[in-house]
Design a protein around this motif. Structure first.
Motif, PDB file in Angstrom:
ATOM      1  N   VAL A  75       0.826  -1.035  -0.216  1.00  0.00           N
ATOM      2  CA  VAL A  75       0.361  -0.265   0.405  1.00  0.00           C
ATOM      3  C   VAL A  75       0.155   1.342  -0.365  1.00  0.00           C
ATOM      4  CG1 VAL A  75      -1.480   1.255   1.100  1.00  0.00           C
ATOM      5  CG2 VAL A  75      -2.170  -1.142   1.032  1.00  0.00           C
ATOM      6  N   CYS A  76       0.478   1.919  -1.177  1.00  0.00           N
ATOM      7  CA  CYS A  76       0.962   3.322  -1.323  1.00  0.00           C
ATOM      8  C   CYS A  76       0.160   4.476  -0.954  1.00  0.00           C
ATOM      9  CB  CYS A  76       2.202   3.739  -2.788  1.00  0.00           C
ATOM     10  SG  CYS A  76       2.924   2.003  -2.863  1.00  0.00           S
ATOM     11  N   TYR A 173       3.344  -7.550 -12.458  1.00  0.00           N
ATOM     12  CA  TYR A 173       2.215  -6.675 -11.377  1.00  0.00           C
ATOM     13  C   TYR A 173       1.835  -5.456 -11.748  1.00  0.00           C
ATOM     14  CZ  TYR A 173       7.632  -5.854 -10.002  1.00  0.00           C
ATOM     15  OH  TYR A 173       9.186  -5.271  -9.450  1.00  0.00           O
ATOM     16  N   MET A 174       0.157  -5.293 -10.881  1.00  0.00           N
ATOM     17  CA  MET A 174      -0.915  -5.133 -11.258  1.00  0.00           C
ATOM     18  C   MET A 174      -1.036  -3.513  -9.847  1.00  0.00           C
ATOM     19  SD  MET A 174      -4.227  -5.565 -10.184  1.00  0.00           S
ATOM     20  CE  MET A 174      -4.596  -6.522  -9.013  1.00  0.00           C
ATOM     21  N   ILE A 175      -0.818  -2.542 -10.898  1.00  0.00           N
ATOM     22  CA  ILE A 175      -1.225  -1.449 -10.347  1.00  0.00           C
ATOM     23  C   ILE A 175      -2.622  -1.069 -10.072  1.00  0.00           C
ATOM     24  CG2 ILE A 175       0.160   1.557  -9.778  1.00  0.00           C
ATOM     25  CD1 ILE A 175       2.056   0.108 -11.876  1.00  0.00           C
ATOM     26  N   GLN A 176      -3.243  -0.302  -8.564  1.00  0.00           N
ATOM     27  CA  GLN A 176      -4.424   0.157  -8.947  1.00  0.00           C
ATOM     28  C   GLN A 176      -4.315   1.407  -8.647  1.00  0.00           C
ATOM     29  OE1 GLN A 176      -5.195  -4.059  -6.511  1.00  0.00           O
ATOM     30  NE2 GLN A 176      -7.271  -3.529  -7.391  1.00  0.00           N
ATOM     31  N   SER A 177      -4.778   2.350  -8.804  1.00  0.00           N
ATOM     32  CA  SER A 177      -5.356   3.652  -7.656  1.00  0.00           C
ATOM     33  C   SER A 177      -5.929   3.601  -7.381  1.00  0.00           C
ATOM     34  CB  SER A 177      -5.181   4.284  -9.421  1.00  0.00           C
ATOM     35  OG  SER A 177      -5.588   5.755  -9.241  1.00  0.00           O
ATOM     36  N   THR A 178      -5.607   4.304  -6.136  1.00  0.00           N
ATOM     37  CA  THR A 178      -6.198   4.217  -4.344  1.00  0.00           C
ATOM     38  C   THR A 178      -6.731   5.663  -4.533  1.00  0.00           C
ATOM     39  OG1 THR A 178      -4.603   4.211  -3.635  1.00  0.00           O
ATOM     40  CG2 THR A 178      -5.882   2.308  -3.611  1.00  0.00           C
ATOM     41  N   GLY A 179      -6.137   7.175  -5.470  1.00  0.00           N
ATOM     42  CA  GLY A 179      -6.022   8.771  -4.916  1.00  0.00           C
ATOM     43  C   GLY A 179      -5.832   8.663  -6.097  1.00  0.00           C
ATOM     44  N   PRO A 180      -5.669  10.137  -6.187  1.00  0.00           N
ATOM     45  CA  PRO A 180      -4.763  10.972  -6.386  1.00  0.00           C
ATOM     46  C   PRO A 180      -3.241  11.169  -6.748  1.00  0.00           C
ATOM     47  CG  PRO A 180      -5.811  12.611  -4.923  1.00  0.00           C
ATOM     48  CD  PRO A 180      -6.338  11.194  -5.075  1.00  0.00           C
ATOM     49  N   ASN A 181      -2.927  10.469  -5.245  1.00  0.00           N
ATOM     50  CA  ASN A 181      -1.199  10.277  -4.964  1.00  0.00           C
ATOM     51  C   ASN A 181      -1.695   9.592  -3.930  1.00  0.00           C
ATOM     52  OD1 ASN A 181       1.542  11.526  -5.132  1.00  0.00           O
ATOM     53  ND2 ASN A 181       0.766  11.831  -3.177  1.00  0.00           N
ATOM     54  N   SER A 182      -2.058   8.115  -4.383  1.00  0.00           N
ATOM     55  CA  SER A 182      -1.733   7.286  -3.754  1.00  0.00           C
ATOM     56  C   SER A 182      -2.242   5.157  -4.426  1.00  0.00           C
ATOM     57  CB  SER A 182      -2.781   7.165  -2.639  1.00  0.00           C
ATOM     58  OG  SER A 182      -4.384   7.079  -2.776  1.00  0.00           O
ATOM     59  N   CYS A 183      -1.439   4.411  -4.331  1.00  0.00           N
ATOM     60  CA  CYS A 183      -2.020   3.724  -5.272  1.00  0.00           C
ATOM     61  C   CYS A 183      -2.368   2.326  -4.400  1.00  0.00           C
ATOM     62  CB  CYS A 183      -1.375   3.476  -6.167  1.00  0.00           C
ATOM     63  SG  CYS A 183       0.849   3.421  -5.865  1.00  0.00           S
TER      64      CYS A 183
END
Length: 280
Positions: A75-76, A173-183
């Motif tokens: 979680v980033c 890899y799978m990258i999922q956006s969770t917000g404008p500055n988080s993934c």
């Protein structure tokens, strides 16, 4: 572009292959959907560790065999999905932040979202270093992204005498956006390292090397914008295919890399050396 081998030594073996048979194919929408589903699924996976926003699962496929698959999720809270995607693609930047890389380069393009390349990496001493030739493909899905690869053979790049040629059965890899500055970043891999490896390597890979590698990717993302501004800022061929300088290659130049045809070495009795770990 994004490195083609594992971000750490994986303890895997023969078994399920994402691309079956002997014919090299470029993944279609179904292949990407299948990879995404496996990234999201937790059924059948064993939780290995969970700490500091990073979770590691493992999965075995055969009785009496070492672990075959690994899945690592991070979680980033301070990195956008777009930045993560750029960092995983940018070969020049990888050479700066990835201390495990020995050599990495792109061989040629197949389509606007598929290419072939080489990657070699350092293994924990005293193991021999590994390398791979892979067909990599990528697909943006809205603000989410998937990058995945599998091993192929190319006549101009045979196994090297000082390396062990590993086999990526499926890595990505799978990258999922969770917000404008988080993934959220999920790393899923099944790799055959071609060798009987010590138990300490198994434990170290899952309990230390996997989380450590994910943290390094996160740190690299935080520094990418500043670095990119000073290094050809508009050059992003993974987003703008017309920018690529790679020569076109044909699928007929490639064949599936079967693990059975490669050297298999026994390193199971090698002792662990306590070298200083990279703290970056």
């Amino acid at each position: 572009m994004f490195h083609r081998g594992p971000v750490f030594v994986l303890i895997c073996s023969h078994g399920y292959r994402a691309m079956s048979g002997n014919t090299v194919t470029i993944p279609d929408d179904r292949a990407f959907a299948s990879f995404k589903a496996e990234c999201l699924c937790e059924e059948g996976w064993s939780l290995t560790c969970s700490k500091g926003g990073i979770t590691v699962w493992t999965q075995g496929l055969e009785e009496g065999k070492p672990v075959h698959k690994i899945k690592c999720r991070m979680v980033c809270k301070d990195v956008s999905a777009e930045t993560m995607y750029d960092v995983l693609h940018d070969t020049e930047y990888r050479r700066k932040w990835d201390s495990n890389v020995i050599e990495t380069f792109d061989i040629g393009k197949l389509t606007v979202n598929a290419d072939v390349g080489y990657y070699s990496w350092k293994c924990p001493k005293p193991l021999r270093n590994r390398d791979v030739i892979t067909l990599r493909s990528w697909l943006p899905i809205g603000r989410d992204y998937i990058i995945m690869n599998y091993s192929v053979k190319h006549a101009k790049y045979p196994p090297k005498k000082d390396m062990v040629r590993a086999v990526s059965i499926q890595t990505g890899y799978m990258i999922q956006s969770t917000g404008p500055n988080s993934c959220t970043l999920t790393y899923l891999a099944q790799v055959d390292p071609r060798g009987s490896l010590p138990k300490w390597v198994v434990n170290k890979s899952f309990n230390f090397l996997a989380p450590h590698a994910m943290k390094k990717i996160n740190k690299a993302c935080l520094k990418y914008s500043e670095w990119k501004q000073r290094h050809n800022p508009n050059f992003k061929p993974w987003l703008n295919p017309e920018q690529t300088t790679l020569p076109s290659i044909s699928l007929s130049e490639l064949s599936i890399q079967h693990a059975e045809s490669l050297e298999n070495i026994d390193e199971s009795s090698l002792p662990e050396t306590h070298e200083r770990e990279d703290s970056d």
